[in-house]
Write an enzyme that holds these catalytic residues in place. Structure first.
Site, mmCIF file in Angstrom:
data_model
loop_
_atom_site.group_PDB
_atom_site.id
_atom_site.type_symbol
_atom_site.label_atom_id
_atom_site.label_comp_id
_atom_site.label_asym_id
_atom_site.label_seq_id
_atom_site.Cartn_x
_atom_site.Cartn_y
_atom_site.Cartn_z
ATOM 1 N N GLY A 1 0.323 0.094 -6.833
ATOM 2 C CA GLY A 1 0.354 1.440 -6.155
ATOM 3 C C GLY A 1 0.383 2.666 -7.326
ATOM 4 O O GLY A 1 -0.648 3.386 -7.240
ATOM 5 N N ARG B 1 -8.647 -0.199 0.393
ATOM 6 C CA ARG B 1 -8.580 -1.413 0.942
ATOM 7 C C ARG B 1 -9.771 -1.641 2.183
ATOM 8 O O ARG B 1 -10.290 -2.545 2.322
ATOM 9 C CB ARG B 1 -7.225 -1.611 1.408
ATOM 10 C CG ARG B 1 -6.434 -2.155 0.585
ATOM 11 C CD ARG B 1 -4.870 -2.426 1.222
ATOM 12 N NE ARG B 1 -3.993 -2.639 -0.009
ATOM 13 C CZ ARG B 1 -2.622 -2.899 0.323
ATOM 14 N NH1 ARG B 1 -2.249 -2.682 1.565
ATOM 15 N NH2 ARG B 1 -1.741 -3.088 -0.913
ATOM 16 N N LYS C 1 11.724 0.430 -13.817
ATOM 17 C CA LYS C 1 12.924 -0.658 -14.077
ATOM 18 C C LYS C 1 12.781 -1.871 -14.393
ATOM 19 O O LYS C 1 11.393 -2.534 -13.783
ATOM 20 C CB LYS C 1 13.486 -0.950 -12.396
ATOM 21 C CG LYS C 1 14.425 0.470 -12.024
ATOM 22 C CD LYS C 1 14.836 0.038 -10.781
ATOM 23 C CE LYS C 1 15.805 1.238 -9.957
ATOM 24 N NZ LYS C 1 16.415 0.772 -8.666
ATOM 25 N N GLY D 1 2.417 -5.778 -4.436
ATOM 26 C CA GLY D 1 3.278 -6.841 -4.551
ATOM 27 C C GLY D 1 2.276 -8.164 -4.888
ATOM 28 O O GLY D 1 2.974 -8.965 -5.690
HETATM 29 C C1 3PG Z 1 0.859 -4.299 0.704
HETATM 30 O O1 3PG Z 1 0.831 -3.256 1.319
HETATM 31 O O2 3PG Z 1 1.324 -4.574 -0.403
HETATM 32 C C2 3PG Z 1 0.601 -5.464 1.440
HETATM 33 O O3 3PG Z 1 -0.189 -5.219 2.701
HETATM 34 C C3 3PG Z 1 1.597 -6.510 1.992
HETATM 35 O O4 3PG Z 1 2.708 -5.685 2.823
HETATM 36 P P1 3PG Z 1 4.152 -6.082 2.970
HETATM 37 O O5 3PG Z 1 4.794 -5.686 1.542
HETATM 38 O O6 3PG Z 1 4.763 -5.192 4.177
HETATM 39 O O7 3PG Z 1 4.129 -7.490 3.208
HETATM 40 MG MG MG Z 2 4.335 -4.062 -0.256
#
Ligand code: 3PG
Ligand code: MG
Length: 401
Positions: A356, A37, A199, A379
């Site tokens: 991830g 990132r 899941k 996410g």
């Molecule tokens: C992540 O790592 O998915 C983003 O930086 C968002 O972080 P968060 O899930 O704490 O909002």
């Molecule tokens: Mg996250």
């Protein structure tokens, strides 16, 4: 296609440019363990600095929930950022709003770069509070969002701020949007999705969306077990979500109606438990022993999946196909990853992956650089696969309308 402005549309020389980056990187024992990132937003910051902007970087880090948590300070990240910028100095402000921030921003010359302290030390950030956004906006003349991975959050720095200053996407945001839209909105077909992970409960919306858009849906990982159970397969002691068997069946039926071919494992690797060094065996899917659990897709399934991918033009991948963290249950995921890399290199497949675990599995297979595009989002990538509108992207589109 979402229309948004890019750096090409901004005249930045001498201007204070607020850049929302996502510097929420994994850190272990004080060291950043994955700099993707940081490295990728660095291109945006370098371009702006070279065009004589005064660059002010905003980010969150962790989840301090509106309080100042010293362990979640961005100060150590300023050093990593400076390294990614080829050693250019990065000034640091102890706060992201108010006098401390104003002083550091005022001290920037053209081409200078500053990082402000964690946005989430203020509760107004996550509340998308207009007053907090106004305090951020006071620090800049222009706004650039380079944080696709935080675009699923409607927070002050990702949403409200985009409506207060002239706004554009940074290069990393632009790359994420262009590649992701290319895959789901305008893909070369056939389009395949590889979906894995533990899941289905976390991926119901995603599966629902993909069944309507893809030609081929390969399901692996423990979530395949729930689908197998829905088809009446005995899965022994495998992980599954019994309360979702009906839902899985409905997804399979819908896939049939939509002309989406769902591929489930036809053979699997089983063991008594998930641990390194356990005895494993490969069995046909109708011969899973009652005291064993499914931990990876088997070699016949791997060959079938690779053969089908060879007939596709585009693939989107989220989730490992087996318990890849523990050898040898990474074998199926790795074999498919190598094949995706080979087909991509040969120019036969456009491949996009994200999440991830997925990126970790691709890294383990050594093919991150061989895919067409690997998203740095977790996410946000999932919500995009679900077909949801991401507030940070919507705000950029509104700014361009
Ligand atoms: C992540 O790592 O998915 C983003 O930086 C968002 O972080 P968060 O899930 O704490 O909002
Ligand atoms: Mg996250």
């Amino acid at each position: 296609m979402t229309r948004f402005r890019t750096l090409d549309d901004l005249d930045v020389a001498g201007k204070r440019v607020l850049v929302r980056s996502d510097l929420n990187v994994p850190v272990r024992d004080g060291r950043v363990t994955d700099t993707a990132r940081i490295d990728r937003t660095a291109a945006t910051l370098i371009e702006l600095a070279d065009r004589r902007a005064r660059v002010v970087v905003l980010s969150h880090f962790g989840r301090p929930e509106g309080k100042r948590v010293p362990e979640m300070s961005l100060r150590p990240i300023a050093e990593s950022l400076s390294a990614a910028l080829g050693g250019r100095p990065v000034a640091f402000a102890e706060d992201c709003v108010g006098a401390a921030a104003a002083r550091v921003v005022a001290g920037l010359g053209d081409g200078g770069i500053a990082l402000l302290e964690n946005l989430r030390f203020h509760a107004g950030e996550e509340r998308n509070d207009p007053d907090f956004a106004r305090r951020l906006a006071e620090l800049g003349d222009l706004y650039v969002n380079d944080a696709f991975s935080a675009a699923h959050r409607a927070h002050a720095s990702t949403e409200a701020l985009a409506r207060l200053l002239p706004a554009a996407a940074g290069r990393m945001m632009q790359a994420e949007l262009e590649h992701l839209e290319n895959v789901l909105q305008t893909p070369a077909r056939p389009l395949a999705a590889l979906i894995g992970g533990a899941k289905i409960s976390t991926k119901l919306d995603l599966l629902g969306n993909l069944v309507g858009r893809t030609d081929l849906l390969v399901v692996g990982g423990a979530m395949a077990n729930t689908f197998l159970a829905a088809r009446g397969v005995e899965i022994g002691r495998s992980l599954s979500e019994d309360d979702l068997v009906g839902t899985a069946r409905a997804i399979l039926e819908r896939a049939g109606r939509e002309g989406c071919d769902v591929v489930l494992p036809t053979d699997v690797v089983v063991a008594a438990k998930l641990a390194a060094g356990v005895d494993t065996s490969v069995v046909a899917i109708d011969a899973v022993p009652p005291d064993r659990m499914i931990l990876d897709i088997g070699p016949a399934t791997v060959a079938d999946v690779i053969g089908r991918l060879a007939g596709c033009r585009t693939v989107v991948w989220n989730g490992p196909l087996g318990a890849f963290e523990v050898a040898p249950f990474d074998a199926g995921t790795t074999a498919v990853a190598l094949a995706v890399a080979r087909l991509t290199r040969a120019g036969r497949l456009t491949s996009v992956a994200g999440g991830g675990d997925t990126v970790a599995a691709l890294a383990q297979a050594g093919v991150v650089g061989a895919l067409t595009y690997v998203s740095a989002a977790g996410g946000a990538f999932l919500e995009w696969l679900e077909g949801k509108e991401l507030p940070g992207v919507a705000a950029l589109a509104a700014a361009a309308a």
